[in-house]
Design a protein around this motif. Structure first.
Motif, PDB file in Angstrom:
ATOM      1  N   LEU A 122      -3.165 -13.763  11.321  1.00 39.34           N
ATOM      2  CA  LEU A 122      -2.671 -13.779   9.949  1.00 39.34           C
ATOM      3  C   LEU A 122      -1.457 -12.885   9.776  1.00 39.34           C
ATOM      4  N   ALA A 123      -0.441 -13.400   9.108  1.00 39.32           N
ATOM      5  CA  ALA A 123       0.732 -12.601   8.768  1.00 39.32           C
ATOM      6  C   ALA A 123       0.431 -11.755   7.535  1.00 39.32           C
ATOM      7  N   ILE A 124       0.962 -10.551   7.509  1.00 35.05           N
ATOM      8  CA  ILE A 124       0.778  -9.617   6.397  1.00 35.05           C
ATOM      9  C   ILE A 124       2.111  -9.444   5.675  1.00 35.05           C
ATOM     10  N   ASP A 125       2.084  -9.562   4.349  1.00 36.00           N
ATOM     11  CA  ASP A 125       3.303  -9.392   3.573  1.00 36.00           C
ATOM     12  C   ASP A 125       3.384  -8.036   2.873  1.00 36.00           C
ATOM     13  N   TYR A 126       2.258  -7.380   2.660  1.00 39.70           N
ATOM     14  CA  TYR A 126       2.255  -6.100   1.945  1.00 39.70           C
ATOM     15  C   TYR A 126       0.902  -5.437   2.149  1.00 39.70           C
ATOM     16  N   LEU A 127       0.786  -4.194   1.725  1.00 37.89           N
ATOM     17  CA  LEU A 127      -0.480  -3.483   1.703  1.00 37.89           C
ATOM     18  C   LEU A 127      -0.687  -2.895   0.310  1.00 37.89           C
ATOM     19  N   ASP A 128      -1.947  -2.873  -0.136  1.00 41.80           N
ATOM     20  CA  ASP A 128      -2.281  -2.169  -1.374  1.00 41.80           C
ATOM     21  C   ASP A 128      -3.628  -1.490  -1.185  1.00 41.80           C
ATOM     22  N   VAL A 129      -4.351  -1.202  -2.256  1.00 42.48           N
ATOM     23  CA  VAL A 129      -5.539  -0.380  -2.120  1.00 42.48           C
ATOM     24  C   VAL A 129      -6.649  -0.895  -3.025  1.00 42.48           C
ATOM     25  N   HIS A 130      -7.872  -0.904  -2.497  1.00 48.28           N
ATOM     26  CA  HIS A 130      -9.048  -1.329  -3.255  1.00 48.28           C
ATOM     27  C   HIS A 130      -9.395  -0.303  -4.336  1.00 48.28           C
ATOM     28  N   MET A 131      -9.814  -0.802  -5.485  1.00 47.55           N
ATOM     29  CA  MET A 131     -10.208  -0.013  -6.651  1.00 47.55           C
ATOM     30  C   MET A 131      -9.030   0.704  -7.307  1.00 47.55           C
ATOM     31  N   GLY A 132      -7.804   0.336  -6.911  1.00 45.24           N
ATOM     32  CA  GLY A 132      -6.614   0.743  -7.647  1.00 45.24           C
ATOM     33  C   GLY A 132      -6.177   2.180  -7.513  1.00 45.24           C
ATOM     34  N   GLN A 133      -6.888   2.979  -6.729  1.00 42.79           N
ATOM     35  CA  GLN A 133      -6.526   4.381  -6.585  1.00 42.79           C
ATOM     36  C   GLN A 133      -6.615   4.787  -5.122  1.00 42.79           C
ATOM     37  N   SER A 134      -5.709   5.633  -4.697  1.00 38.60           N
ATOM     38  CA  SER A 134      -5.670   6.056  -3.312  1.00 38.60           C
ATOM     39  C   SER A 134      -6.675   7.169  -3.049  1.00 38.60           C
ATOM     40  N   ALA A 135      -7.463   6.995  -1.999  1.00 35.18           N
ATOM     41  CA  ALA A 135      -8.379   8.048  -1.582  1.00 35.18           C
ATOM     42  C   ALA A 135      -7.701   9.014  -0.620  1.00 35.18           C
ATOM     43  N   GLN A 136      -6.664   8.556   0.069  1.00 32.17           N
ATOM     44  CA  GLN A 136      -5.922   9.387   1.028  1.00 32.17           C
ATOM     45  C   GLN A 136      -4.477   8.899   1.048  1.00 32.17           C
ATOM     46  N   GLU A 137      -3.652   9.380   0.111  1.00 31.76           N
ATOM     47  CA  GLU A 137      -2.324   8.806  -0.093  1.00 31.76           C
ATOM     48  C   GLU A 137      -1.459   8.846   1.160  1.00 31.76           C
ATOM     49  N   SER A 138      -1.448   9.966   1.872  1.00 31.22           N
ATOM     50  CA  SER A 138      -0.590  10.071   3.051  1.00 31.22           C
ATOM     51  C   SER A 138      -1.033   9.110   4.145  1.00 31.22           C
ATOM     52  N   ALA A 139      -2.331   8.808   4.219  1.00 33.39           N
ATOM     53  CA  ALA A 139      -2.819   7.857   5.213  1.00 33.39           C
ATOM     54  C   ALA A 139      -2.305   6.454   4.918  1.00 33.39           C
ATOM     55  N   TYR A 140      -2.301   6.058   3.655  1.00 29.19           N
ATOM     56  CA  TYR A 140      -1.773   4.742   3.291  1.00 29.19           C
ATOM     57  C   TYR A 140      -0.304   4.628   3.685  1.00 29.19           C
TER      58      TYR A 140
END
Length: 254
Positions: A122-140
């Motif tokens: 599968l090709a990936i076009d973007y990344l986002d986050v489940h539940m709308g909030q980052s649990a580890q921002e620098s990791a994302y």
């Protein structure tokens, strides 16, 4: 000019369960949905991958470090001890995840989720986050940089959008009127509308207990989103304004 208005209609949680998979593909084929944020750690990801290959729906990685439901539980793809609670599944809330999860465990897990997309072709076009909030921002940020794809909720990338709005958590009887007003008020630029689509299957009502903070997200919000996204009057309003439906694959191209 109306022609300068671009609208991404995103369906979150693709791969979470069969009802979401069926509804998401219906909303893409018959409605205005333009892309799906997909959960590689969830039990129905394999079906979602097959449906994506068949339909060609543009995909993002719905990076997942939490599992909010009472009875639908999923585990990490990796073995980081900080990722899980006593039942060896993901923690239930963003706050709990922030308090527990380490940076290294986050990067390993989120990287494994990206790799699972590649394993399915599968090709990936973007990344986002489940539940709308980052649990580890620098990791994302690290994982999106390694993937070479934008993390659309990041502090820099999110500024590219003229608006980012969620349809889901609105009262069902006023959702269509809100949507028509939203369409009428869109300004030039790229707008992101986040939805949570699902077909009417019994598993939705069985995911969690009545009275929990996630209860309305299990069935009520998803079925009303499905209705709006596949409503011919909504598509007509978009067409009459000359709004271009796009995905992250082509939203910012000239």
């Amino acid at each position: 000019m109306a022609g300068d208005i671009r609208l991404i209609v995103q369906g979150d949680d693709f791969g979470m369960c069969h009802a979401v998979n069926v509804g998401t593909i219906q909303a893409f084929r018959e409605g205005i949905l333009t892309q799906a944020s997909t959960m590689a750690a969830c039990p129905w990801f394999t079906e979602a991958a097959a449906l994506a290959r068949e339909s060609g729906i543009p995909l993002g990685v719905h990076q997942t470090l939490t599992c909010e439901w009472d009875f639908l539980r999923w585990r990490p793809l990796t073995d980081g001890p900080s990722l899980v609670g006593d039942d060896a599944t993901f923690l239930r809330t963003v706050d709990a995840a922030r308090a527990s999860i380490t940076y290294d465990d986050s990067v390993r897990e989120l990287s494994a989720q990206v790799a699972k997309f590649a394993a399915e072709g599968l090709a990936i076009d973007y990344l986002d986050v489940h539940m709308g909030q980052s649990a580890q921002e620098s990791a994302y940020d690290e994982v999106s940089d390694a993937a070479g794809k934008p993390f659309i909720y990041g502090p820099v990338e999110s500024q590219r959008f003229a608006s980012i709005v969620t349809l889901s958590d609105r009262e069902a009887d006023g959702k269509k009127a809100w949507m028509l007003d939203h369409i009428a008020g869109l300004t030039p630029g790229v707008h992101l509308l986040v939805t949570h689509c699902a077909a009417a299957h019994p598993e939705l009502a069985a995911m969690t207990s009545p009275g929990t903070y996630t209860y309305r997200w299990a069935e009520e919000y998803r079925l009303s989103d499905q209705e709006i996204v596949t409503d011919p009057e909504i598509r007509k309003a978009i067409e009459e304004r000359g709004i271009e439906l796009v995905s992250m694959r082509n939203a910012f191209s000239d």
